[in-house]
Motif scaffolding. Structure first.
Motif, PDB file in Angstrom:
ATOM      1  N   GLY A 175      -5.634   2.485  -5.029  1.00  0.00           N
ATOM      2  CA  GLY A 175      -5.765   1.952  -3.680  1.00  0.00           C
ATOM      3  C   GLY A 175      -4.521   2.090  -2.829  1.00  0.00           C
ATOM      4  O   GLY A 175      -4.455   1.547  -1.721  1.00  0.00           O
ATOM      5  N   MET A 176      -3.526   2.848  -3.318  1.00  0.00           N
ATOM      6  CA  MET A 176      -2.335   3.100  -2.516  1.00  0.00           C
ATOM      7  C   MET A 176      -2.687   4.047  -1.375  1.00  0.00           C
ATOM      8  O   MET A 176      -3.568   4.898  -1.505  1.00  0.00           O
ATOM      9  CB  MET A 176      -1.242   3.696  -3.383  1.00  0.00           C
ATOM     10  CG  MET A 176      -0.854   2.833  -4.568  1.00  0.00           C
ATOM     11  SD  MET A 176      -0.054   1.290  -4.082  1.00  0.00           S
ATOM     12  CE  MET A 176       1.560   1.916  -3.630  1.00  0.00           C
ATOM     13  N   ARG A 177      -2.002   3.913  -0.251  1.00  0.00           N
ATOM     14  CA  ARG A 177      -2.337   4.691   0.947  1.00  0.00           C
ATOM     15  C   ARG A 177      -1.302   5.742   1.313  1.00  0.00           C
ATOM     16  O   ARG A 177      -1.649   6.790   1.851  1.00  0.00           O
ATOM     17  CB  ARG A 177      -2.527   3.737   2.133  1.00  0.00           C
ATOM     18  CG  ARG A 177      -3.590   2.672   1.891  1.00  0.00           C
ATOM     19  CD  ARG A 177      -4.986   3.258   1.913  1.00  0.00           C
ATOM     20  NE  ARG A 177      -5.962   2.362   1.283  1.00  0.00           N
ATOM     21  CZ  ARG A 177      -7.274   2.527   1.351  1.00  0.00           C
ATOM     22  NH1 ARG A 177      -7.773   3.545   2.017  1.00  0.00           N
ATOM     23  NH2 ARG A 177      -8.077   1.697   0.729  1.00  0.00           N
ATOM     24  N   THR A 178      -0.033   5.481   1.058  1.00  0.00           N
ATOM     25  CA  THR A 178       1.027   6.401   1.461  1.00  0.00           C
ATOM     26  C   THR A 178       2.103   6.443   0.389  1.00  0.00           C
ATOM     27  O   THR A 178       2.441   5.404  -0.192  1.00  0.00           O
ATOM     28  CB  THR A 178       1.679   5.958   2.793  1.00  0.00           C
ATOM     29  OG1 THR A 178       0.663   5.662   3.744  1.00  0.00           O
ATOM     30  CG2 THR A 178       2.577   7.057   3.350  1.00  0.00           C
ATOM     31  N   ALA A 238      -9.145  -3.311   7.029  1.00  0.00           N
ATOM     32  CA  ALA A 238      -8.992  -4.353   6.009  1.00  0.00           C
ATOM     33  C   ALA A 238      -8.929  -3.698   4.629  1.00  0.00           C
ATOM     34  O   ALA A 238      -9.901  -3.734   3.868  1.00  0.00           O
ATOM     35  CB  ALA A 238     -10.141  -5.350   6.083  1.00  0.00           C
ATOM     36  N   PRO A 239      -7.799  -3.077   4.286  1.00  0.00           N
ATOM     37  CA  PRO A 239      -7.722  -2.335   3.025  1.00  0.00           C
ATOM     38  C   PRO A 239      -7.753  -3.274   1.818  1.00  0.00           C
ATOM     39  O   PRO A 239      -7.122  -4.331   1.828  1.00  0.00           O
ATOM     40  CB  PRO A 239      -6.360  -1.636   3.123  1.00  0.00           C
ATOM     41  CG  PRO A 239      -5.549  -2.512   4.013  1.00  0.00           C
ATOM     42  CD  PRO A 239      -6.519  -3.067   5.019  1.00  0.00           C
ATOM     43  N   PRO A 240      -8.482  -2.891   0.776  1.00  0.00           N
ATOM     44  CA  PRO A 240      -8.432  -3.681  -0.459  1.00  0.00           C
ATOM     45  C   PRO A 240      -7.026  -3.665  -1.041  1.00  0.00           C
ATOM     46  O   PRO A 240      -6.290  -2.684  -0.891  1.00  0.00           O
ATOM     47  CB  PRO A 240      -9.412  -2.960  -1.381  1.00  0.00           C
ATOM     48  CG  PRO A 240     -10.243  -2.100  -0.495  1.00  0.00           C
ATOM     49  CD  PRO A 240      -9.394  -1.747   0.677  1.00  0.00           C
ATOM     50  N   VAL A 241      -6.666  -4.734  -1.684  1.00  0.00           N
ATOM     51  CA  VAL A 241      -5.358  -4.807  -2.331  1.00  0.00           C
ATOM     52  C   VAL A 241      -5.320  -3.806  -3.484  1.00  0.00           C
ATOM     53  O   VAL A 241      -6.267  -3.735  -4.277  1.00  0.00           O
ATOM     54  CB  VAL A 241      -5.097  -6.231  -2.848  1.00  0.00           C
ATOM     55  CG1 VAL A 241      -3.827  -6.283  -3.689  1.00  0.00           C
ATOM     56  CG2 VAL A 241      -4.992  -7.198  -1.673  1.00  0.00           C
ATOM     57  N   PRO A 242      -4.280  -2.989  -3.587  1.00  0.00           N
ATOM     58  CA  PRO A 242      -4.195  -2.040  -4.706  1.00  0.00           C
ATOM     59  C   PRO A 242      -4.241  -2.771  -6.052  1.00  0.00           C
ATOM     60  O   PRO A 242      -3.695  -3.870  -6.199  1.00  0.00           O
ATOM     61  CB  PRO A 242      -2.846  -1.366  -4.498  1.00  0.00           C
ATOM     62  CG  PRO A 242      -2.556  -1.521  -3.040  1.00  0.00           C
ATOM     63  CD  PRO A 242      -3.133  -2.844  -2.667  1.00  0.00           C
ATOM     64  N   TRP A 269       0.814  -1.220   0.000  1.00  0.00           N
ATOM     65  CA  TRP A 269       0.000   0.000   0.000  1.00  0.00           C
ATOM     66  C   TRP A 269       0.851   1.275   0.000  1.00  0.00           C
ATOM     67  O   TRP A 269       0.332   2.367   0.064  1.00  0.00           O
ATOM     68  CB  TRP A 269      -0.942  -0.002   1.201  1.00  0.00           C
ATOM     69  CG  TRP A 269      -2.018  -1.036   1.084  1.00  0.00           C
ATOM     70  CD1 TRP A 269      -3.249  -0.890   0.490  1.00  0.00           C
ATOM     71  CD2 TRP A 269      -1.973  -2.379   1.550  1.00  0.00           C
ATOM     72  NE1 TRP A 269      -3.962  -2.060   0.556  1.00  0.00           N
ATOM     73  CE2 TRP A 269      -3.197  -3.002   1.211  1.00  0.00           C
ATOM     74  CE3 TRP A 269      -1.010  -3.137   2.221  1.00  0.00           C
ATOM     75  CZ2 TRP A 269      -3.487  -4.327   1.518  1.00  0.00           C
ATOM     76  CZ3 TRP A 269      -1.286  -4.460   2.517  1.00  0.00           C
ATOM     77  CH2 TRP A 269      -2.510  -5.040   2.173  1.00  0.00           C
ATOM     78  N   SER A 270       2.173   1.114  -0.042  1.00  0.00           N
ATOM     79  CA  SER A 270       3.083   2.258   0.011  1.00  0.00           C
ATOM     80  C   SER A 270       3.991   2.267  -1.205  1.00  0.00           C
ATOM     81  O   SER A 270       4.422   1.219  -1.681  1.00  0.00           O
ATOM     82  CB  SER A 270       3.949   2.186   1.279  1.00  0.00           C
ATOM     83  OG  SER A 270       3.143   2.255   2.440  1.00  0.00           O
TER      84      SER A 270
END
Length: 202
Positions: free
Chosen positions: A111-114, A167-171, A78-79
């Motif tokens: 769907g990336m977070r950081t 529970a983040p979705p997979v990018p 996610w990064s």
């Protein structure tokens, strides 16, 4: 006319020419200019998952930006780490901001977070750029690299793109986003790019 678009394999020579002058600086820690074949492979590797964007002026690439994994382990997915390079002709003309913003918006839609910026310190221009783009300085790694006859520090910058659910979705890879969505993002920041060029934006 300036444009932000997806990179193509046909851009390899132009992008390699933009990158080449940085080899004599401490902006990149690379010592030897990659071959055309190696640079082409790097572009393809990025494009398998992330955006690789080109800043074009009157049909000529004058800059590029892309993302790559922060780490290889699954929990890092996610990064991403960002990179941006501008030709001397494009530097200081307001192109870096729309290019970076387009890259980050596409990553957020994936769907990336950081995202992170890794900057050789001192590099006042890049450090000021990341601060202006809303990145937070996390800290400095001292004497992390050796180039051009001296030891170099590295500053690490961080910017959240979204929230952090349990529970983040997979990018998803970029090519799984709707094509029209990608084109809308590129058109949005191309408009910003040209408004900047006409002096409508600071």
């Amino acid at each position: 006319m300036r444009t932000i678009r997806l990179a193509r394999q046909a851009d390899v020579d132009d992008l390699l020419a933009i990158y080449a002058p940085y080899l004599s600086t401490t902006v990149t820690f690379e010592y030897v200019l990659p071959s055309r074949e190696e640079f082409s492979r790097r572009i393809a590797d990025v494009q398998a998952r992330f955006p690789y964007l080109v800043l074009e002026e009157d049909g000529q690439p004058v800059g590029y930006a892309y993302a790559h994994p922060l780490g290889q382990r699954a929990a890092y997915q996610w990064s991403g780490e960002l990179s941006i390079y501008l030709s001397p002709a494009a530097a200081g003309k307001g192109g870096g901001r729309p290019l970076y913003l387009a890259l980050m918006e596409l990553l957020r839609l994936q769907g990336m977070r950081t995202v992170y910026g890794v900057v050789t310190h001192p590099n006042p221009a890049s450090e000021a750029f990341h601060a202006a783009m809303g990145f937070r300085l996390l800290g400095t790694q001292h004497n992390s690299g050796y180039k051009n006859g001296r030891w170099l520090d590295v500053a690490l910058y961080e910017k959240p793109l979204s929230n952090y659910p349990d529970a983040p979705p997979v990018p998803v890879p970029l090519d799984q986003l709707p094509r029209e969505t990608v084109e809308e993002v590129l058109a949005k920041y191309t408009r910003m790019l040209n408004e900047t060029n006409r002096g409508r934006l600071p």
